[in-house]
Scaffold this active site. Structure first.
Site, PDB file in Angstrom:
ATOM      1  N   GLU A  23      53.580  16.670  26.879  1.00 42.78           N
ATOM      2  CA  GLU A  23      52.192  17.132  26.834  1.00 42.78           C
ATOM      3  C   GLU A  23      52.081  18.656  26.919  1.00 42.78           C
ATOM      4  O   GLU A  23      51.021  19.187  27.256  1.00 42.78           O
ATOM      5  CB  GLU A  23      51.399  16.484  27.971  1.00 42.78           C
ATOM      6  N   SER A 155      48.276  11.421  27.693  1.00 43.28           N
ATOM      7  CA  SER A 155      47.733  11.951  26.441  1.00 43.28           C
ATOM      8  C   SER A 155      47.986  11.019  25.261  1.00 43.28           C
ATOM      9  O   SER A 155      48.215  11.468  24.135  1.00 43.28           O
ATOM     10  CB  SER A 155      48.311  13.345  26.140  1.00 43.28           C
ATOM     11  N   TYR A 225      42.238  15.227  21.145  1.00 41.58           N
ATOM     12  CA  TYR A 225      42.273  16.679  21.332  1.00 41.58           C
ATOM     13  C   TYR A 225      41.787  17.513  20.145  1.00 41.58           C
ATOM     14  O   TYR A 225      41.411  18.670  20.335  1.00 41.58           O
ATOM     15  CB  TYR A 225      43.700  17.121  21.695  1.00 41.58           C
ATOM     16  N   ARG A 264      41.014  12.117  37.189  1.00 39.49           N
ATOM     17  CA  ARG A 264      40.154  11.408  36.245  1.00 39.49           C
ATOM     18  C   ARG A 264      40.671   9.978  36.125  1.00 39.49           C
ATOM     19  O   ARG A 264      41.866   9.757  35.923  1.00 39.49           O
ATOM     20  CB  ARG A 264      40.188  12.087  34.876  1.00 39.49           C
ATOM     21  N   ASP A 266      40.471   6.315  34.211  1.00 40.00           N
ATOM     22  CA  ASP A 266      40.086   5.698  32.943  1.00 40.00           C
ATOM     23  C   ASP A 266      39.833   4.206  33.102  1.00 40.00           C
ATOM     24  O   ASP A 266      40.590   3.506  33.797  1.00 40.00           O
ATOM     25  CB  ASP A 266      41.175   5.925  31.893  1.00 40.00           C
ATOM     26  N   ASN A 282      44.615  10.053  36.089  1.00 41.38           N
ATOM     27  CA  ASN A 282      45.243  11.320  35.696  1.00 41.38           C
ATOM     28  C   ASN A 282      45.027  12.305  36.830  1.00 41.38           C
ATOM     29  O   ASN A 282      43.898  12.730  37.084  1.00 41.38           O
ATOM     30  CB  ASN A 282      44.611  11.842  34.411  1.00 41.38           C
ATOM     31  N   GLY A 286      43.217  17.065  31.687  1.00 42.34           N
ATOM     32  CA  GLY A 286      43.072  18.140  30.725  1.00 42.34           C
ATOM     33  C   GLY A 286      41.859  19.010  31.002  1.00 42.34           C
ATOM     34  O   GLY A 286      40.842  18.552  31.525  1.00 42.34           O
TER      35      GLY A 286
END
Length: 325
Positions: A23, A155, A225, A264, A266, A282, A286
């Protein structure tokens, strides 16, 4: 206190980005954004790429604290956090153990299940010894479609959606390039959601939920992204009670792993009954122009720059005291 004097309390700040994981490209974008944001607030911030400079050089910089904008292995998995503990440099995000667990999708799911938190059914498969018969059994058990995931990547790297038995071996071999164990996971059809969480423990607070609507439902590396076709709805259009329930699960999932600072989480929201299922956490999300934590923070009235300062303010050491013998 004016902003300039307030910024001085942080001292010399290192923004760690780049690194050696798969990443790296995303981390370079995250770090550039964080560095610019902190400098815009008058903070004495400097970039540092652990892939290009050694830990000895990191120590020589004499940073008063660091903002970890690294993603994946060697930055998000507890290894760097351990080095920073040894160097005595306060850092953002979770500590050694929580970072290591959060980086491992299988271990995260085990802990969530032990806390009674919902996560899709799964099977662990050895990347080097799984037979075709075992792959067939996994497909029969979980049903199709299913997901194959490299548990230590992020990612959307090392992830394959498998629609039938014929695709199992190819998808499995692709994931096996990244990890020693492979996670075969039940595919939950529904809406894709994510929930940032800030602070820790009883102070942990969920930010507004983001719903992700990717082209053809394929939220892959490009759509995550670089694509302008992916739609993000924040706050997600959800019934208020359902939204609060999902945010509560996110905070419980965050605390169950011992996470802190920020993260974060998900989710998939099953279409048939609006039941939420935890996918992953995460612990160093990001911070790019397409990233979801800044998007959620903005919906809560927090600018990108203020978010970076708030995260930096939470930098700490877990092992800051020496036990008495």
């Amino acid at each position: 206190m004016n902003e300039k004097n307030d910024a001085g309390k942080f001292g010399k700040v290192g923004v760690l980005f780049g690194g050696r994981s798969a990443e790296r490209e995303v981390s370079l974008m995250s770090g550039a954004g964080v560095l610019k944001a902190l400098q815009s607030k008058g903070i004495d911030a400097h970039g540092f790429d652990p892939a290009e400079r050694s830990l000895a050089e990191l120590a020589a910089e004499k940073f008063d604290r660091v903002f970890i904008a690294l993603h994946g292995r060697f930055g998000e998995d507890g290894s760097l956090q351990g080095a920073l503990e040894q160097l005595g440099i306060p850092y953002t995000g979770s500590g050694v153990m929580a970072s290591a667990i959060a980086m491992d999708k299988i271990m995260s799911k085990r802990i969530w299940l032990s806390h009674g938190l919902p996560t899709p059914r799964f099977i662990e498969l050895d990347a080097h010894a799984t037979t075709d018969e075992e792959l067939r059994n996994a497909g029969d058990t979980l049903g199709f479609p299913l997901m194959l995931k490299a548990p230590h990547e992020g990612s959307t790297i090392g992830i394959s959606k498998i629609n039938d038995h014929a695709g199992m071996r190819t998808g499995f071999d692709d994931c096996a390039r990244y990890d020693e164990m492979i996670l075969a996971e039940e595919f939950v059809t529904g809406r894709e959601l994510t929930v940032p969480v800030l602070s820790c423990g009883r102070s942990a607070q969920a930010l507004p939920i983001v719903e992700i609507r990717a082209p053809q439902g394929n939220y892959d590396y490009h759509n995550k992204y670089f694509s302008d076709e992916t739609q993000y709805l924040c706050p997600a259009p959800l019934d208020e009670a359902l939204a609060k329930g999902i945010q509560s699960i996110a905070v419980r999932a965050f605390n169950a792993l011992g996470a802190k600072g920020w993260a974060r989480i998900d989710f998939m929201l099953r279409a048939t009954d609006n039941e939420p299922f935890l996918l992953e956490i995460n612990s160093s999300p990001g911070m790019t122009g397409h990233s979801l934590v800044p998007m959620s923070a903005k919906a809560a009235g927090i600018s990108y720059e203020d978010l970076c300062v708030q995260i930096l303010s939470s930098a700490s050491l877990e092992l800051s005291t020496t036990p008495k013998i």
